[in-house]
Design a protein around this motif. Structure first.
Motif, PDB file in Angstrom:
ATOM      1  N   SER A 257       0.839  -1.198   0.000  1.00 29.12           N
ATOM      2  CA  SER A 257       0.000   0.000   0.000  1.00 29.12           C
ATOM      3  C   SER A 257       0.875   1.249   0.000  1.00 29.12           C
ATOM      4  N   PRO A 258       1.462   1.607  -1.159  1.00 25.26           N
ATOM      5  CA  PRO A 258       2.355   2.761  -1.212  1.00 25.26           C
ATOM      6  C   PRO A 258       1.623   4.076  -0.984  1.00 25.26           C
ATOM      7  N   GLY A 259       2.378   5.046  -0.521  1.00 24.47           N
ATOM      8  CA  GLY A 259       1.815   6.369  -0.279  1.00 24.47           C
ATOM      9  C   GLY A 259       1.847   6.729   1.191  1.00 24.47           C
ATOM     10  N   TYR A 260       2.585   7.796   1.529  1.00 23.99           N
ATOM     11  CA  TYR A 260       2.671   8.218   2.927  1.00 23.99           C
ATOM     12  C   TYR A 260       1.496   9.127   3.285  1.00 23.99           C
ATOM     13  N   ALA A 336       2.298  17.326   7.007  1.00 22.43           N
ATOM     14  CA  ALA A 336       3.180  17.628   8.138  1.00 22.43           C
ATOM     15  C   ALA A 336       4.375  16.686   8.131  1.00 22.43           C
ATOM     16  N   TYR A 337       5.167  16.723   9.210  1.00 21.73           N
ATOM     17  CA  TYR A 337       6.353  15.891   9.310  1.00 21.73           C
ATOM     18  C   TYR A 337       6.026  14.402   9.168  1.00 21.73           C
ATOM     19  N   HIS A 338       6.892  13.700   8.490  1.00 18.23           N
ATOM     20  CA  HIS A 338       6.780  12.242   8.351  1.00 18.23           C
ATOM     21  C   HIS A 338       6.876  11.587   9.732  1.00 18.23           C
ATOM     22  N   PRO A 361      -3.670   8.326  23.561  1.00 17.21           N
ATOM     23  CA  PRO A 361      -4.750   8.741  22.659  1.00 17.21           C
ATOM     24  C   PRO A 361      -5.308   7.569  21.858  1.00 17.21           C
ATOM     25  N   ASN A 362      -6.583   7.670  21.517  1.00 16.63           N
ATOM     26  CA  ASN A 362      -7.232   6.614  20.732  1.00 16.63           C
ATOM     27  C   ASN A 362      -6.517   6.398  19.401  1.00 16.63           C
ATOM     28  N   LEU A 363      -6.027   7.474  18.790  1.00 21.38           N
ATOM     29  CA  LEU A 363      -5.303   7.362  17.536  1.00 21.38           C
ATOM     30  C   LEU A 363      -4.090   6.455  17.679  1.00 21.38           C
ATOM     31  N   LEU A 364      -3.373   6.573  18.791  1.00 23.61           N
ATOM     32  CA  LEU A 364      -2.183   5.752  19.009  1.00 23.61           C
ATOM     33  C   LEU A 364      -2.530   4.274  19.027  1.00 23.61           C
ATOM     34  N   GLN A 365      -3.689   3.940  19.571  1.00 19.03           N
ATOM     35  CA  GLN A 365      -4.088   2.538  19.668  1.00 19.03           C
ATOM     36  C   GLN A 365      -4.402   1.914  18.304  1.00 19.03           C
ATOM     37  N   HIS A 366      -4.639   2.757  17.308  1.00 18.97           N
ATOM     38  CA  HIS A 366      -5.014   2.237  15.992  1.00 18.97           C
ATOM     39  C   HIS A 366      -3.919   2.388  14.937  1.00 18.97           C
ATOM     40  N   LEU A 367      -2.789   2.921  15.334  1.00 19.25           N
ATOM     41  CA  LEU A 367      -1.676   3.011  14.395  1.00 19.25           C
ATOM     42  C   LEU A 367      -1.024   1.642  14.225  1.00 19.25           C
ATOM     43  N   PRO A 368      -0.843   1.154  13.002  1.00 20.74           N
ATOM     44  CA  PRO A 368      -0.144  -0.116  12.803  1.00 20.74           C
ATOM     45  C   PRO A 368       1.316   0.022  13.213  1.00 20.74           C
ATOM     46  N   SER A 369       1.902  -1.073  13.619  1.00 20.10           N
ATOM     47  CA  SER A 369       3.269  -1.041  14.148  1.00 20.10           C
ATOM     48  C   SER A 369       4.276  -0.504  13.135  1.00 20.10           C
ATOM     49  N   CYS A 370       4.036  -0.737  11.851  1.00 22.86           N
ATOM     50  CA  CYS A 370       4.985  -0.273  10.832  1.00 22.86           C
ATOM     51  C   CYS A 370       5.093   1.238  10.795  1.00 22.86           C
ATOM     52  N   MET A 371       4.101   1.939  11.334  1.00 19.13           N
ATOM     53  CA  MET A 371       4.092   3.397  11.299  1.00 19.13           C
ATOM     54  C   MET A 371       4.728   4.022  12.528  1.00 19.13           C
ATOM     55  N   LYS A 376      10.677  12.376  10.871  1.00 18.58           N
ATOM     56  CA  LYS A 376      11.674  12.985   9.999  1.00 18.58           C
ATOM     57  C   LYS A 376      11.184  14.378   9.612  1.00 18.58           C
ATOM     58  N   THR A 377      12.025  15.376   9.811  1.00 16.13           N
ATOM     59  CA  THR A 377      11.613  16.750   9.539  1.00 16.13           C
ATOM     60  C   THR A 377      11.820  17.168   8.092  1.00 16.13           C
ATOM     61  N   TYR A 378      12.483  16.363   7.290  1.00 17.93           N
ATOM     62  CA  TYR A 378      12.687  16.710   5.890  1.00 17.93           C
ATOM     63  C   TYR A 378      11.844  15.837   4.963  1.00 17.93           C
ATOM     64  N   ARG A 379      11.003  14.987   5.535  1.00 20.40           N
ATOM     65  CA  ARG A 379      10.043  14.200   4.770  1.00 20.40           C
ATOM     66  C   ARG A 379       8.636  14.548   5.241  1.00 20.40           C
ATOM     67  N   ALA A 380       7.657  14.327   4.373  1.00 20.76           N
ATOM     68  CA  ALA A 380       6.278  14.697   4.683  1.00 20.76           C
ATOM     69  C   ALA A 380       5.358  13.485   4.663  1.00 20.76           C
ATOM     70  N   GLU A 381       4.239  13.629   5.337  1.00 23.45           N
ATOM     71  CA  GLU A 381       3.136  12.682   5.241  1.00 23.45           C
ATOM     72  C   GLU A 381       1.848  13.484   5.201  1.00 23.45           C
TER      73      GLU A 381
END
Length: 497
Positions: A257-260, A336-338, A361-371, A376-381
């Motif tokens: 699933s490419p794409g940040y 924002a920052y990657h 936070p609830n968001l943290l509980q749903h983030l997959p481990s790969c994320m 990184k301040t020079y990359r974006a998501e």
């Protein structure tokens, strides 16, 4: 799919100061200020073409950074890490790649746009770029290393540092030699997103007696020490290793699933990333019906801080809010920052529970481990959040609560909020799945971040113009000077393999 779900606590992110919603940049020690242990070294034959980051002068010039500073950016404040980044001047906009070729959203249009592909910024040395996989750095210390900033009182290393840290025996003894490469399986320093990383080089800052200066010595590199296992050099207490993640990380968090870009449905507790987002929304349409954008709102604000610097007063975050045809919720889209949220404890200003610490936070509980990896301040998501506000009025009420600090004890998040403009969504492809597709194309074409020319405000302006047809510019005058609209990034799928 979003990947394996995990229970994660904000306590895992030991560099956070959870008692305050806003962390002044001046309060946070730079993780790299005292990174290297100074070692006496009589030999002048250190790598003179390499600065303290491990960048060659050639790579440094290629980055287009006109700044004389060689230190990395400081970690963002809590609010800044949540949605982060406005406008300031540092980087040469010529580093932005304008080459476009690929596939149409609906049909192939390969080769429609041409041009040379630019070299990514911040390449660690001459033979490696982030086109071959994202690059990270880690501090490897001796087994008897003790430091109050990086160690607990019992001597154990702190977990999930912004600059990952590990003891020499743990790190080097776990390396596997595969296909001519030394691989660390991970996770590294408790970061689940740092797995299967290749060791590229081992460097250290040494003191040259003759000139009484400090230079970087490369003790080991994959170019010159093939087959020889890297390790902690004798007489040193700390070195920095340059690591490269698998090649697919140049394009996304997973190869499938490419794409940040990630999209979080906070109402139902679901999250997807990359090209899987559009597939997810297409499936939802079968049961929930078609959801299309109705109204597009462009807004900007400053971050609430204990004490604003001159730069803070000129720094605005820009974003887009979408009202949908069903009227059940709205969505916030921003650049924002990657890994700025995933690497900062799941903190996000658009959710009431951003300060939750047990478990987080609830968001943290749903983030997959790969994320979950250092930011990184020079990359974006791109970050997309469905929020409970059903319309603009409810959204403005939420902003007002957190603008005056009434969202909770000390929970002041926004300053000087401006609703820049609002228009009907007139873009012909405006279903939720369509919008997920075009913004995924956008970040796949260019996932760099530059404060003055490729940032939250330029994305907000690009997106508003694409979805409404109205000519607009970034909110702040500084960003307007170098702004260039890029509709092709939305409309064509990149040929990135």
């Amino acid at each position: 799919m979003a990947g394996t779900q995990r229970q994660s606590s904000v306590k895992d992110f030991e560099f956070l100061r959870s008692e305050s919603v806003v962390l002044d940049l001046d309060e946070i020690e730079d993780e790299d200020d005292d990174f290297y242990v100074e070692v006496e070294h009589d030999d002048e034959s250190v790598d003179s073409d390499i600065d303290v980051f491990g960048q060659s002068t050639e790579a440094h010039a290629a980055s287009g950074d006109g700044s004389a500073s060689i230190m990395p950016p400081r970690p963002p404040s809590l609010a800044e890490s949540s949605i982060s980044e406005g406008s300031s001047i540092q980087t040469n906009p010529k580093t932005i790649s304008n080459s476009i070729s690929g596939l149409s959203i609906m049909s192939k249009a390969k080769g429609y746009f041409g041009g040379k592909k630019k070299k990514p910024v911040n390449a660690p040395h001459k033979t490696r770029t982030e086109e071959d996989g994202l690059i990270v750095h880690a501090q490897i210390v001796s087994d008897d290393f003790k430091d109050a900033k990086n160690c607990h009182s019992n001597g154990e290393l702190k977990n999930r540092r912004p600059m990952p840290i590990a003891r020499a025996s743990d790190f080097f003894n776990s390396l596997e030699y595969m296909g001519g490469k030394w691989i660390h399986r991970g996770p590294l320093n408790g970061w689940p997103g740092l797995r299967d990383v290749e060791v590229v080089s081992v460097t250290g800052k040494v003191k040259v007696k003759v000139s009484r200066t400090f230079k970087l010595k490369r003790y080991w590199s994959e170019d010159t020490h093939k087959g020889t296992k890297p390790g902690l050099p004798a007489g040193t207490k700390s070195v920095r290793v340059t690591l490269q993640l698998p090649k697919f990380t140049a394009k996304g968090w997973t190869p499938e699933s490419p794409g940040y870009v990630w999209w979080f449905d906070s109402l139902n507790g679901e999250l997807r990333h990359g090209t899987d987002i559009a597939k997810w929304f297409k499936e939802n349409e079968k049961t929930e019906g078609l959801c299309v954008a109705k109204k597009i709102h462009h807004f900007a604000h400053r971050y609430a801080r204990k004490k604003e610097s001159t730069k803070d007063k000129l720094t605005y975050h820009g974003a887009i809010m979408i009202e949908w045809s069903h009227g059940k919720y709205c969505s916030i889209l921003e650049l924002a920052y990657h890994n700025g949220v995933a690497g900062w404890g799941g903190r996000c200003n658009w959710h009431e529970d951003s300060l939750s610490t047990d478990p987080g936070p609830n968001l943290l509980q749903h983030l997959p481990s790969c994320m979950i990896a250092p930011y990184k301040t020079y990359r974006a998501e791109l970050r997309c959040n469905d929020i409970p506000a059903k319309n603009l009025d409810e959204f403005l009420q939420y902003v007002k609560r957190h603008e005056v600090g009434k969202g909770g004890k000390g929970d002041k998040r926004f300053l000087d909020f401006h609703l820049v403009e609002s228009e009907d969504a007139t873009f012909i492809y405006k279903s939720k799945a369509d919008i997920a597709t075009i913004i995924c194309n956008y970040i796949r074409h260019n996932n760099e971040y530059h404060e003055e020319s490729r940032n939250c405000q330029t994305f907000a302006a690009d997106t508003f113009r694409m979805l409404t047809g109205k000519h607009t510019k970034p909110y702040h005058a500084v960003c307007q000077l170098l702004y260039a609209y890029h509709p092709e990034w939305f409309l064509y799928e990149p040929n990135d393999g």
